[in-house]
Design a protein around this motif. Structure first.
Motif, PDB file in Angstrom:
ATOM      1  N   THR A 184      -8.394   9.386   6.163  1.00 39.16           N
ATOM      2  CA  THR A 184      -8.491   8.172   5.353  1.00 39.16           C
ATOM      3  C   THR A 184      -8.277   8.498   3.880  1.00 39.16           C
ATOM      4  O   THR A 184      -7.569   7.786   3.168  1.00 39.16           O
ATOM      5  N   THR A 238      -4.552   9.173   3.249  1.00 37.77           N
ATOM      6  CA  THR A 238      -3.801   7.920   3.334  1.00 37.77           C
ATOM      7  C   THR A 238      -4.005   7.081   2.081  1.00 37.77           C
ATOM      8  O   THR A 238      -3.052   6.572   1.493  1.00 37.77           O
ATOM      9  N   PHE A 239      -5.245   6.959   1.654  1.00 38.71           N
ATOM     10  CA  PHE A 239      -5.523   6.130   0.481  1.00 38.71           C
ATOM     11  C   PHE A 239      -5.185   6.826  -0.829  1.00 38.71           C
ATOM     12  O   PHE A 239      -5.005   6.160  -1.844  1.00 38.71           O
ATOM     13  N   ALA A 287      -1.739   5.691  -1.096  1.00 42.92           N
ATOM     14  CA  ALA A 287      -1.751   4.263  -1.431  1.00 42.92           C
ATOM     15  C   ALA A 287      -2.158   4.040  -2.885  1.00 42.92           C
ATOM     16  O   ALA A 287      -1.581   3.186  -3.569  1.00 42.92           O
ATOM     17  N   HIS A 288      -3.107   4.801  -3.375  1.00 48.36           N
ATOM     18  CA  HIS A 288      -3.534   4.647  -4.771  1.00 48.36           C
ATOM     19  C   HIS A 288      -2.410   5.060  -5.724  1.00 48.36           C
ATOM     20  O   HIS A 288      -2.199   4.402  -6.752  1.00 48.36           O
ATOM     21  N   MET A 303      -9.750  -0.038  -0.818  1.00 50.50           N
ATOM     22  CA  MET A 303      -9.626   1.349  -0.375  1.00 50.50           C
ATOM     23  C   MET A 303     -10.964   2.079  -0.489  1.00 50.50           C
ATOM     24  O   MET A 303     -11.323   2.873   0.384  1.00 50.50           O
ATOM     25  N   GLY A 309      -7.080  -3.951  -4.631  1.00 52.27           N
ATOM     26  CA  GLY A 309      -6.589  -2.919  -3.713  1.00 52.27           C
ATOM     27  C   GLY A 309      -7.418  -1.652  -3.805  1.00 52.27           C
ATOM     28  O   GLY A 309      -7.760  -1.040  -2.795  1.00 52.27           O
ATOM     29  N   PHE A 310      -7.764  -1.259  -5.037  1.00 49.99           N
ATOM     30  CA  PHE A 310      -8.604  -0.077  -5.217  1.00 49.99           C
ATOM     31  C   PHE A 310      -9.976  -0.281  -4.589  1.00 49.99           C
ATOM     32  O   PHE A 310     -10.494   0.602  -3.902  1.00 49.99           O
ATOM     33  N   MET A 324     -12.838   3.679   2.718  1.00 49.83           N
ATOM     34  CA  MET A 324     -13.052   5.117   2.704  1.00 49.83           C
ATOM     35  C   MET A 324     -14.533   5.469   2.775  1.00 49.83           C
ATOM     36  O   MET A 324     -14.900   6.548   3.251  1.00 49.83           O
ATOM     37  N   PHE A 352       0.784  -1.230   0.000  1.00 48.28           N
ATOM     38  CA  PHE A 352       0.000   0.000   0.000  1.00 48.28           C
ATOM     39  C   PHE A 352       0.819   1.286   0.000  1.00 48.28           C
ATOM     40  O   PHE A 352       0.297   2.326  -0.399  1.00 48.28           O
TER      41      PHE A 352
END
Length: 123
Positions: free
Chosen positions: A61, A64-65, A68-69, A30, A26-27, A34, A11
């Motif tokens: 969040t 953070t994501f 990660a994205h 997230m 993963g998307f 979220m 991530f």
């Protein structure tokens, strides 16, 4: 994926490669995580203290994501044997839709490339 999956690498790191299934899953993960603070924010009165807490939690969040994205997208581009700098295209509204679809559905470079020997593993 290997048995000892490093979720921090998956991530938050920019090295290595991920395949299209890991990218899409993963998307989606997230997106679901979220959505929870956003849903909770929508349930409470906008002027309440709970609304402020849920909105701050959603903001944290989201940031953070977002990171990660971007990390996922860079690793997915690495699977195509392309530099991660192309992930900047994800911030151009019209291009981002087509880029996301391409990253989700087109297979990457088969075999090893300059960014790693296998997918779903750090370099």
């Amino acid at each position: 994926m290997p048995n000892n999956v490093d979720f921090f690498w998956l991530f938050f790191r920019f090295s290595g490669r991920v395949n299209r299934a890991a990218y899409l899953l993963g998307f989606l993960f997230m997106l679901v995580v979220m959505s929870f603070p956003l849903y909770q924010f929508m349930r409470v009165h906008p002027e309440s203290g709970a609304a402020q807490v849920w909105s701050m939690l959603f903001g944290a969040t989201f940031l953070t994501f977002l990171w990660a994205h971007i990390a996922f997208s860079v690793k997915r581009l690495h699977d195509f044997d392309k530099p991660g700098l192309f992930a900047v295209a994800l911030f151009i509204p019209v291009v981002s839709i087509f880029a996301f679809i391409a990253l989700c559905f087109f297979p990457g470079t088969p075999g090893p490339n300059q960014f790693g020997n296998t997918t779903n593993a750090p370099k």
